[in-house]
Design a protein around this motif. Structure first.
Motif, PDB file in Angstrom:
ATOM      1  N   ARG A   1       0.769  -1.038  -0.049  1.00 57.12           N
ATOM      2  CA  ARG A   1       0.068  -0.058  -0.073  1.00 57.12           C
ATOM      3  C   ARG A   1       0.756   1.182   0.098  1.00 57.12           C
ATOM      4  O   ARG A   1       0.492   2.279  -0.793  1.00 57.12           O
ATOM      5  CB  ARG A   1      -1.007   0.152   1.201  1.00 57.12           C
ATOM      6  N   ILE A   2       1.948   1.274   0.857  1.00 60.07           N
ATOM      7  CA  ILE A   2       2.812   2.494   0.779  1.00 60.07           C
ATOM      8  C   ILE A   2       3.668   2.417  -0.492  1.00 60.07           C
ATOM      9  O   ILE A   2       4.021   3.925  -0.852  1.00 60.07           O
ATOM     10  CB  ILE A   2       3.699   2.393   1.976  1.00 60.07           C
TER      11      ILE A   2
ATOM     12  N   SER B   1       1.477   4.026  -3.073  1.00 58.05           N
ATOM     13  CA  SER B   1       1.062   5.696  -2.791  1.00 58.05           C
ATOM     14  C   SER B   1       2.106   6.470  -2.926  1.00 58.05           C
ATOM     15  O   SER B   1       1.877   7.612  -3.613  1.00 58.05           O
ATOM     16  CB  SER B   1       0.612   5.710  -1.027  1.00 58.05           C
TER      17      SER B   1
ATOM     18  N   THR C   1      -3.120  13.160  -5.225  1.00 59.89           N
ATOM     19  CA  THR C   1      -3.112  11.846  -5.103  1.00 59.89           C
ATOM     20  C   THR C   1      -3.888  11.503  -3.790  1.00 59.89           C
ATOM     21  O   THR C   1      -3.996  10.161  -3.232  1.00 59.89           O
ATOM     22  CB  THR C   1      -1.671  11.024  -4.861  1.00 59.89           C
TER      23      THR C   1
ATOM     24  N   TRP D   1      -4.243   7.603  -1.863  1.00 61.38           N
ATOM     25  CA  TRP D   1      -3.719   6.942  -0.604  1.00 61.38           C
ATOM     26  C   TRP D   1      -4.981   6.962   0.262  1.00 61.38           C
ATOM     27  O   TRP D   1      -4.943   6.209   1.192  1.00 61.38           O
ATOM     28  CB  TRP D   1      -2.498   7.881  -0.153  1.00 61.38           C
TER      29      TRP D   1
ATOM     30  N   GLN E   1      -5.884   3.298  -0.602  1.00 63.12           N
ATOM     31  CA  GLN E   1      -5.098   2.417   0.140  1.00 63.12           C
ATOM     32  C   GLN E   1      -5.346   2.200   1.338  1.00 63.12           C
ATOM     33  O   GLN E   1      -5.256   1.028   1.968  1.00 63.12           O
ATOM     34  CB  GLN E   1      -3.633   2.841  -0.329  1.00 63.12           C
TER      35      GLN E   1
END
Length: 262
Positions: free
Chosen positions: A13-14, A17, A85, A89, A92
């Motif tokens: 996920r990081i 992002s 974004t 994120w 996410q």
């Protein structure tokens, strides 16, 4: 999922992002000039107002140091990338926590996001709108007819502008937080009524401390909307409490009928 699986998912996920942020920042580089003009607009408006009141005022906004322009560009592009974004994120984060939530909890989270995001953006817009007034008020304290030049570093100005905008955005989330606490049965509507005067006073104190520019106009521009939003949150909480009371009364009556065999 095991701890290792959770850590791998967090890393995934990081990574997604960060990649989205980098791509958005690179894309913003093609519009760097308009972005800088947009950021400088509050200062230009304030400078026009100050010049109208004091034609002799000597105001200057400039970069300092060899690395100043590069650092400023990096900060602007990263911040713009973060803003662009936001859907990426946020999704996410949602994709990571959603599997551990119940259906009712998912519904509440979506409701709060649907209310919180517009309120946060409205607060940011309010901060951007009042920022020129704050600049003009602070610059107006420069002594006149003494040849004093008001020199403002560009990087420091951008940092202060971001603080103002983010603080305004965060302050507009107050009703969402209050309603969430009410749904968690932490606070009740009648308690908020008792706390109203203290919250109103506290909102002005918080605005005076939280606004980095320390000018009275920015303080009032934050304190008044926060006070109104808290009052609206109180009304919503009282409505929710009333609805909970109706459900609790109906449940008690149903239980009595069951106990009596009816």
């Amino acid at each position: 999922m095991s701890l290792g699986d959770h850590l791998r998912e967090i890393r995934y996920r990081i990574t997604v992002s960060v990649l989205a942020l980098v791509l958005a920042a690179v894309g913003c580089a093609f519009f760097y000039q308009p972005l800088v003009l947009f950021i400088m607009e509050p200062y230009n408006v304030a400078r026009t107002d100050v010049k109208a009141a004091n034609p002799e005022a000597n105001l200057q906004l400039a970069n300092t140091g060899v690395t100043g322009p590069f650092t400023l560009g990096v900060v602007i592009l990263i911040v713009c990338g973060l803003i662009i974004t936001i859907p990426v994120w946020l999704y996410q984060i949602w994709a990571f926590v959603a599997p551990g939530l119940l259906a009712k909890e998912k519904k509440y989270v979506l409701y709060f996001m649907a209310a919180g995001i517009p309120l946060f953006l409205a607060g940011c817009a309010m901060g951007y709108w009042v920022w020129p007034k704050g600049i003009a008020v602070m610059l107006s304290f420069t002594p006149q007819d003494l040849g004093i030049m008001n020199y403002q570093d560009m990087a420091e100005f951008v940092t202060l502008e971001l603080k103002i905008i983010l603080i305004f955005g965060a302050s507009f989330l107050l009703p969402v937080i209050v309603v969430a606490l009410n749904l968690l049965n932490v606070v009740r509507g009648h308690q908020l009524k008792k706390w109203r005067k203290g919250v109103f006073f506290g909102s002005f104190v918080f605005a005076a401390i939280a606004t980095p520019s320390t000018d009275p106009f920015s303080m009032l521009a934050m304190a008044v909307p926060v006070t109104v939003l808290f009052f609206l949150a109180e009304i919503i909480c009282r409505m929710l409490d009333k609805r909970k009371g109706i459900f609790e009364t109906a449940a008690k009556e149903f239980q009595i009928d069951v106990d009596d065999g009816r």
